[in-house]
Design an enzyme around this catalytic site. Structure first.
Site, short mmCIF file in Angstrom:
data_model
loop_
_atom_site.label_atom_id
_atom_site.label_comp_id
_atom_site.label_asym_id
_atom_site.label_seq_id
_atom_site.Cartn_x
_atom_site.Cartn_y
_atom_site.Cartn_z
N ARG A 14 0.81 -1.22 0.00
CA ARG A 14 0.00 0.00 0.00
C ARG A 14 0.85 1.27 0.00
NH1 ARG A 14 -4.21 -1.01 4.76
NH2 ARG A 14 -2.73 -2.63 5.37
N GLY A 140 -9.62 -6.29 16.48
CA GLY A 140 -9.96 -7.33 17.43
C GLY A 140 -9.94 -6.78 18.85
N ALA A 376 30.33 44.43 -3.17
CA ALA A 376 29.24 43.81 -3.92
C ALA A 376 29.72 43.24 -5.24
CB ALA A 376 28.14 44.86 -4.18
N ASN A 382 37.42 30.00 -8.51
CA ASN A 382 38.18 28.93 -7.83
C ASN A 382 38.32 27.66 -8.64
OD1 ASN A 382 35.35 28.67 -7.51
ND2 ASN A 382 35.62 27.24 -5.81
N TYR A 383 37.70 27.58 -9.81
CA TYR A 383 37.69 26.32 -10.56
C TYR A 383 38.26 26.56 -11.96
CZ TYR A 383 35.73 22.00 -12.56
OH TYR A 383 35.55 20.77 -13.17
#
Length: 450
Positions: A14, A140, A376, A382-383
């Site tokens: 379910r 039950g 700003a 960095n890559y």
């Protein structure tokens, strides 16, 4: 002595999922993990997880939890059949067997401890955990005498009208004296429409048997579909929020806030609406988080403000302001009395005390000294397409708007970077660095073009 058996073999059709039901997540932990966690205070002699559907996946998911034993139920033929699989593993055992369900995740440790204590103090052959439901229709009924000694269990469809007035139902959690149970298990019969072997049949064949009512019937709710999973999450969240509000934490519009169980909060923390705290997050006294923030696996110091921001696997020290709309990820460390403002992203970066990066900047793989001012639009490049490189910025250094720092690069102390510069070489202390084309004006250019 007690051995714990956790029933975790079912698929849970379910749930409409290929993932085994017991591995579905509830508040950051799987259902079965929560059940295992609930018995830790008992320090059981052995913990046995009965697996079946996608057994390998369940085992792999539980590898980080020590001292678990796995027992396979290759064909799922009911709860009695599941416990039959323990017979060769518990040969000669003379203690008690506590049976829990891997899809009943809200049972409290205190409830289980009390249940086991009643079982052992009364030297019961079996003890059944029961609950009194406001509306027990479909369940039950369990009938007991005035001493809670079990007399009979009657299925709902077999109850007479007076019997249906009984609100006590079977919660499906049992404790057996193993020496009594192991004699009965081989002789269980599958005399029912489902042709399954039920543990309730074993309960009626031993004596004495007692029932123990759970104080809060919500604890025994099982998870069979996504709706019940959602309801369980609501119950779990209500518990967590009640705990923290009683401990001195303010939750503004608590219905819109979610808090994982592992989160730690100190008094006088204020959590604003639409804020979500995940994983092993710690927030210290006096901090105000939100509105609209997500913090995961992070440490937030005292008197910190975080607004409309995302913080993941990071540390923010005392009296720092984050946001609005900042993103800290990948092991960021922000010092004391810093400012990380509008639309700033930090990744694997350490900011020294008193540093400000107020708006529209990206700092990746960067370390700054103290009282640095990031203008700003400053970014660290960095890559290089293959590797990430470090940027180091000294104390009291200031970058002008729209600066690009091409890593690897080091700026010394008291450096000024002129606005619009692209810096590719290291800069010594006490310097002004300008790296841009000189402005050229061509008067009358538009007229000549026409």
């Amino acid at each position: 002595m007690v051995v714990v058996a956790i029933l975790a073999a079912g698929r849970g059709t379910r749930m409409k999922s290929n993932l085994p039901k017991v591995l579905h997540s509830l508040g950051g932990k799987s259902l079965v993990e929560r059940v295992i966690q609930s018995v830790e205070p008992l320090q059981p002699e052995r913990q046995m997880v009965i697996v079946g559907y996608q057994a390998a996946l369940v085992k792999t998911a539980l590898v980080p939890i020590p001292d678990l034993e796995f027992v396979e139920q290759t064909v799922q033929l009911g709860t009695g059949h599941a416990i039959q699989q323990l017979l060769p593993h518990l040969e000669g055992y003379k203690g008690d067997l506590l049976v829990l369900n891997g899809d009943v995740p809200l049972l409290r440790s205190e409830t289980i401890k009390h249940f086991l204590q009643i079982h052992q103090e009364n030297q019961n052959a079996a003890t059944v955990l029961t609950a009194k439901l406001p509306n027990p229709k479909g369940y039950g009924r369990v009938f007991c005498d005035d001493n809670n000694v079990l007399q009979q269990i009657v299925e709902d469809k077999d109850c007479t009208a007076p019997q249906r007035e009984n609100q006590r139902i079977n919660a499906g959690v049992y404790c057996f004296r193993w020496q009594d149970l192991e004699k009965i298990l081989p002789h269980l019969q599958a005399n029912n429409a489902q042709k399954e072997y039920y543990l309730t049949d074993a309960v009626t064949q031993v004596t004495p048997v007692m029932a123990v009512d759970v104080e809060d019937f919500q604890e025994i709710g099982g998870i069979n579909d996504r709706l019940q999973l959602s309801g369980a999450y609501d119950i779990l969240q209500a518990r967590i929020k009640e705990k923290w509000m009683k401990a001195g934490v303010t939750l503004i519009d608590s219905a819109s806030i979610t808090i994982d169980e592992a989160v730690e909060l100190e008094p006088d923390v204020i959590i604003e609406p639409q804020t979500h705290l995940r994983g092993n997050t710690v927030i210290k006294a006096g901090s105000r988080i939100g509105p609209g923030s997500l913090i995961e696996n992070s440490l937030i110091g005292e008197n910190v403000t975080v607004r409309y921001s995302v913080i993941d696997h990071s540390v923010v020290q005392n009296e720092t302001q984050i946001g609005p709309y900042a993103h800290l990820r990948g092991h960021v460390e922000v010092g004391e009395k810093c400012r990380v403002g509008n639309f700033v992203e930090l990744k694997n970066t350490k900011l020294g005390n008193g540093t400000k990066t107020a708006h529209l900047s990206y700092l990746g793989d960067t370390t700054t000294g103290t009282k640095v001012n990031i203008g700003a639009g400053t970014i660290t490049a960095n890559y290089d397409g293959v590797n990430k490189h470090k940027t180091i910025i000294g104390n009291n250094t200031k970058t002008g708007s729209n600066s690009v720092l091409v890593a690897p690069i080091t700026l010394g102390n008291d450096v000024y970077v002129a606005a619009g510069s692209t810096i590719t070489d290291n800069v010594p202390d006490n310097s002004l660095v300008i790296a841009r084309q000189r402005q050229v004006i061509k008067e009358g250019w538009e007229m000549k073009k026409k």
